[in-house]
Design an enzyme around this catalytic site. Structure first.
Site, PDB file in Angstrom:
ATOM      1  N   ARG A 192      -9.301   3.526  -8.166  1.00 59.03           N
ATOM      2  CA  ARG A 192      -8.789   3.289  -6.727  1.00 59.03           C
ATOM      3  C   ARG A 192      -9.962   3.444  -5.796  1.00 59.03           C
ATOM      4  NH1 ARG A 192      -4.028   2.752  -8.471  1.00 59.03           N
ATOM      5  NH2 ARG A 192      -3.981   1.519  -6.626  1.00 59.03           N
ATOM      6  N   GLU A 212       0.868  -1.050   0.051  1.00 56.59           N
ATOM      7  CA  GLU A 212       0.127   0.048   0.105  1.00 56.59           C
ATOM      8  C   GLU A 212       0.792   1.298   0.053  1.00 56.59           C
ATOM      9  OE1 GLU A 212      -2.874  -0.191  -0.537  1.00 56.59           O
ATOM     10  OE2 GLU A 212      -3.451  -1.972   0.146  1.00 56.59           O
ATOM     11  N   ASN A 265       1.455   3.807  -3.107  1.00 54.03           N
ATOM     12  CA  ASN A 265       0.986   5.034  -3.007  1.00 54.03           C
ATOM     13  C   ASN A 265       2.023   6.165  -3.350  1.00 54.03           C
ATOM     14  OD1 ASN A 265      -1.558   4.818  -2.149  1.00 54.03           O
ATOM     15  ND2 ASN A 265      -1.252   5.096   0.144  1.00 54.03           N
TER      16      ASN A 265
HETATM   17  N1  ATP Z   1       2.849   8.942  -0.838  1.00 51.07           N
HETATM   18  C1  ATP Z   1       1.750   9.812  -1.340  1.00 51.07           C
HETATM   19  N2  ATP Z   1       2.125  11.044  -1.749  1.00 51.07           N
HETATM   20  C2  ATP Z   1       0.863  11.843  -2.102  1.00 51.07           C
HETATM   21  N3  ATP Z   1      -0.273  11.805  -1.796  1.00 51.07           N
HETATM   22  C3  ATP Z   1      -0.541  10.357  -1.426  1.00 51.07           C
HETATM   23  C4  ATP Z   1       0.303   9.339  -0.892  1.00 51.07           C
HETATM   24  N4  ATP Z   1      -0.137   8.585  -0.272  1.00 51.07           N
HETATM   25  C5  ATP Z   1      -1.289   8.803  -0.213  1.00 51.07           C
HETATM   26  N5  ATP Z   1      -1.577   9.712  -0.845  1.00 51.07           N
HETATM   27  C6  ATP Z   1      -3.115  10.570  -1.045  1.00 51.07           C
HETATM   28  O1  ATP Z   1      -3.840   9.820   0.057  1.00 51.07           O
HETATM   29  C7  ATP Z   1      -5.148   9.516  -0.820  1.00 51.07           C
HETATM   30  C8  ATP Z   1      -5.453   8.194   0.118  1.00 51.07           C
HETATM   31  O2  ATP Z   1      -4.556   7.081  -0.063  1.00 51.07           O
HETATM   32  P1  ATP Z   1      -5.009   5.621  -0.005  1.00 51.07           P
HETATM   33  O3  ATP Z   1      -4.006   4.785  -0.172  1.00 51.07           O
HETATM   34  O4  ATP Z   1      -5.890   5.467   1.124  1.00 51.07           O
HETATM   35  O5  ATP Z   1      -6.068   5.517  -1.222  1.00 51.07           O
HETATM   36  P2  ATP Z   1      -5.811   5.342  -2.718  1.00 51.07           P
HETATM   37  O6  ATP Z   1      -4.426   5.274  -2.991  1.00 51.07           O
HETATM   38  O7  ATP Z   1      -6.543   6.911  -3.512  1.00 51.07           O
HETATM   39  O8  ATP Z   1      -6.599   4.215  -3.244  1.00 51.07           O
HETATM   40  P3  ATP Z   1      -6.290   2.666  -2.877  1.00 51.07           P
HETATM   41  O9  ATP Z   1      -5.082   2.718  -2.271  1.00 51.07           O
HETATM   42  O10 ATP Z   1      -7.426   2.167  -2.515  1.00 51.07           O
HETATM   43  O11 ATP Z   1      -6.090   2.097  -4.397  1.00 51.07           O
HETATM   44  C9  ATP Z   1      -4.558   9.278  -2.019  1.00 51.07           C
HETATM   45  O12 ATP Z   1      -5.796   9.352  -3.035  1.00 51.07           O
HETATM   46  C10 ATP Z   1      -3.677  10.234  -2.057  1.00 51.07           C
HETATM   47  O13 ATP Z   1      -4.442  11.749  -2.655  1.00 51.07           O
HETATM   48 MG    MG Z   2      -3.525   3.818  -2.071  1.00 54.03          MG
END
Ligand code: ATP
Ligand code: MG
Lengths: 142, 113
Positions: free
Chosen positions: A108, A49, A53
């Site tokens: 996502r 995860e 991200n």
């Molecule tokens: N390393 C990162 N850099 C920039 N923004 C981030 C980062 N990690 C998370 N985010 C932000 O936080 C939000 C939520 O992250 P999360 O992993 O919970 O969901 P997602 O990545 O959008 O979907 P999923 O993980 O279910 O595919 C993301 O949509 C993004 O906007």
């Molecule tokens: Mg994610």
């Protein structure tokens, strides 16, 4: 501050092909502690995860470097740190809300942080806009 | 009509109105794009009445898999097909349960003989 029994550091370019490599390397390192299958699976998922991200959101398909540090202590606590120098998160609390996503493709679910939170015992996230993201996760093995 | 594509991920079989897509190996962001394109194009091509996502050969899945599943559920629904998942491993089940997928999508148990 107690001393780690063992530690490893991994630096990877933010290529999606490295997602499976990152979680497998961490799993191989943790295997030294003889974890249960469920513990290994939880940790692999949480690492996947955070790394995904960084690749998907942090560097938005531009290349950058991802740092992964893992250490464990004699009480079987595993500490994992994952960092990127990507676009960062403006509102960390909002980003960590289950189902919250800034993704526009509809592919996502916004459950990445929820997975990290549920599968690990402790999760901390530090970030500022344009300053990258630092994640610290902890799990105490049985 | 029956169509089988061998050695491809996912393995797609269309028979008696059921399109079954068996995903092989891990489901993560890296592999999701290809799997998604193959399933969606098969749904458009065969217009099945049921789409079955077979997870029996998946050991690992993260939240990218949730996006993949919900996205295919949407494609199937738009095309008027019923969407089901079958045979998740215990690790995969844990991720599905965390997201409450079973409230939206029917999850069948192990269909392996
Ligand atoms: N390393 C990162 N850099 C920039 N923004 C981030 C980062 N990690 C998370 N985010 C932000 O936080 C939000 C939520 O992250 P999360 O992993 O919970 O969901 P997602 O990545 O959008 O979907 P999923 O993980 O279910 O595919 C993301 O949509 C993004 O906007
Ligand atoms: Mg994610």
């Amino acid at each position: 501050m107690k001393k780690a029994e063992n530690r490893m550091k991994l630096y990877l370019p933010s290529l999606s092909i490295n997602e499976s490599m990152a979680r497998s390397v961490v799993a191989a390192f943790i295997a030294q502690l003889n974890p249960t299958i469920e513990e290994i699976s939880d940790i692999k998922c949480a690492v996947s995860e955070a790394v995904t991200n960084s690749i998907v959101h942090g560097y938005r398909y531009n290349q950058g470097e991802i740092y992964i540090g893992v250490k464990y202590f004699s009480d079987r606590t595993v500490v994992i740190e994952i960092k990127d120098k990507g676009c960062g998160i403006e509102d960390v609390k909002l980003a960590m809300t289950p189902l919250f996503t800034t993704d526009k493709t509809g592919e996502r679910s916004g459950m990445g942080f929820a997975v990290m939170q549920t599968f690990m015992d402790r999760l901390e996230v530090w970030s500022k806009k344009d300053k990258g993201v630092r994640i610290l996760m902890e799990k105490k093995l049985k | 009509m029956k169509a089988v594509f061998d050695n491809e991920n996912p393995q797609i079989v269309f028979e008696n109105g059921i399109l079954s897509a068996k995903i092989l190996g891990d489901i993560d962001h890296h592999c999701a794009k290809y799997v998604r394109e193959r399933i969606d194009s098969s749904i458009f091509e065969y217009k099945p009445s049921i789409v079955l996502l077979d997870l029996s050969s998946v050991d690992f899945m993260d939240s990218s898999g949730l996006g993949l599943i919900l996205g295919r559920y949407n494609t199937a629904s738009e095309m008027g097909a019923e969407f089901r998942i079958c045979s998740p491993s215990s690790g995969v089940k844990k991720v599905l349960e965390l997201a409450g997928i079973e409230r939206i999508i029917k999850i069948e148990g192990d269909l392996r003989v």
